[in-house]
Write a protein that holds these residues in place. Structure first.
Motif, PDB file in Angstrom:
ATOM      1  N   LEU A  56      32.776  45.193  26.957  1.00 42.24           N
ATOM      2  CA  LEU A  56      33.882  45.143  27.904  1.00 42.24           C
ATOM      3  C   LEU A  56      34.369  43.724  28.138  1.00 42.24           C
ATOM      4  CD1 LEU A  56      32.242  47.738  30.205  1.00 42.24           C
ATOM      5  CD2 LEU A  56      33.974  48.107  28.457  1.00 42.24           C
ATOM      6  N   TYR A  66      35.788  43.110  34.809  1.00 36.71           N
ATOM      7  CA  TYR A  66      36.193  44.297  34.037  1.00 36.71           C
ATOM      8  C   TYR A  66      36.096  45.577  34.865  1.00 36.71           C
ATOM      9  CZ  TYR A  66      31.213  45.220  33.325  1.00 36.71           C
ATOM     10  OH  TYR A  66      29.904  45.464  33.530  1.00 36.71           O
ATOM     11  N   THR A 120      39.173  42.250  25.738  1.00 39.43           N
ATOM     12  CA  THR A 120      39.355  43.139  26.873  1.00 39.43           C
ATOM     13  C   THR A 120      40.593  44.033  26.768  1.00 39.43           C
ATOM     14  OG1 THR A 120      38.264  41.480  28.160  1.00 39.43           O
ATOM     15  CG2 THR A 120      39.276  43.246  29.380  1.00 39.43           C
ATOM     16  N   LYS A 175      39.413  46.464  36.055  1.00 36.57           N
ATOM     17  CA  LYS A 175      40.456  46.818  35.088  1.00 36.57           C
ATOM     18  C   LYS A 175      40.191  48.140  34.394  1.00 36.57           C
ATOM     19  CE  LYS A 175      41.041  41.973  33.801  1.00 36.57           C
ATOM     20  NZ  LYS A 175      40.389  41.148  32.783  1.00 36.57           N
TER      21      LYS A 175
END
Ligand code: C2E
Ligand code: MG
Ligand code: MG
Ligand code: MG
Length: 288
Positions: A158, A193, A162, A196
């Motif tokens: 991850l 991450y 990305t 996101k």
């Protein structure tokens, strides 16, 4: 650096050390050759380890690959996966694992009702450009419902690439797949991450479970992972739970944590898993 260290140990030690290095290199080479020539269907087998809720219901299983080689014997995944990653055989092996696991997930869900199957995905596999397409192809081919499948990724996946990783994950999630972060807390420290990516679950690494409830540092780590998961509304699996004390500690943290570990079951072949964890009515589904 290794040679430098070895030399500091004095003359004889250097030879000992080189012998050991040789052994390791020889072993890897043997494994690499064996991996190139192995018939997946003959030598590899999926094992399953239960993931159990606070009512002792088995609601999921992690697929753990076993390699039974005719001369090398049982090679643990900790040994052969890194070699297969380096030699890229992991792509073929990983596809084979997914195919088998999808079929098993479909069969068990038809026969026993809701059970989720978690599959480890190697970073090498995930970063293949065609990864999402391959997975979608397998869904069509096996007709599995992706909501029964959890893909276990590691933090390193991850962090790198990305944007591309995000696209792939979003695509798979839109089809119904669940995404879990394996060995959570052992990889990179950046947590950005988590903002996101559409992730469903964190797996607390067994290294943090091993010394609870004695070790205050590990208690603090487990508590903060649990709190993080709760704020982000993520599922949690505690890996490597071996004792009643560890299970009690985990359930005190949060009663919806799934427990995966020798306390309930060691990984075992499909027929054994089905017999011990699926075939009895759910309410009587006690640990063995
Ligand atoms: P992992 O995904 O973190 O899997 C959990 C490991 O912890 C498994 O080791 C499992 O047998 C072990 N374990 C579970 N509960 C306990 C416990 O209570 N005590 C102890 N001591 N150990 C426990 P295993 O099966 O040897 O697999 C090691 C690693 O190999 C896995 O770690 C995963 O990273 C990798 N692996 C296994 N199967 C596959 C696969 O099909 N594909 C890929 N890419 N990697 C795999
Ligand atoms: Mg795993
Ligand atoms: Mg793990
Ligand atoms: Mg691991």
């Amino acid at each position: 650096l290794a040679m430098h260290e070895a030399k500091n140990l004095g003359g004889n030690q250097v030879f000992l050390f080189e012998d050991k290095l040789c052994d390791v290199a020889k072993q890897r080479l043997e494994m690499l050759q064996a991996l190139n020539h192995s018939e997946l269907d003959d030598e590899f087998q999926l094992y399953f380890q239960a993931q159990v809720d606070n009512q002792d219901n088995t609601i999921g299983a992690e697929v753990l690959l076993r390699w039974f080689h005719p001369t090398l014997g049982l090679v643990p995944p900790g040994q052969f996966i890194p070699v297969a990653e380096e030699g890229r055989q992991i792509i073929k092996i990983g596809l084979w694992v997914m195919h088998k696991a999808f079929l098993q997930a479909k069969a068990w869900n038809e026969k026993h009702g809701n059970i989720k199957i978690s599959i480890n995905i190697s970073p090498i596999q995930f970063h293949e450009q065609s990864f999402a397409e391959l997975v979608i192809g397998l869904v069509k081919f096996t007709r599995v419902n992706p909501s029964y499948i959890t893909l276990e990724l590691t933090e390193s996946v991850l962090i790198r690439n990305t944007d591309l990783a995000l696209q792939k994950i979003q695509h798979l999630v839109s089809l119904g797949f669940n995404i879990s972060i394996d060995d959570f807390g052992t990889g990179y420290s950046s947590l950005s991450y988590l903002q996101k990516l559409p992730i469903h679950e964190l797996k607390i690494d067994q290294s943090f479970i091993r010394h609870v409830p004695e070790n205050p540092d590990d208690i603090a780590i487990v508590e903060s992972i649990v709190r993080l998961a709760q704020t982000k509304n993520l599922g949690i699996v505690a890996e490597g739970v071996e004792t009643q004390e560890q299970a009690d500690f985990i359930r005190q943290q949060h009663n919806e944590i799934l427990i995966q570990g020798y306390f309930y079951s060691k990984p075992c072949p499909a027929y054994e898993f089905e017999q011990n964890f699926l075939s009895v009515p759910k309410l009587q589904n006690k640990p063995t």
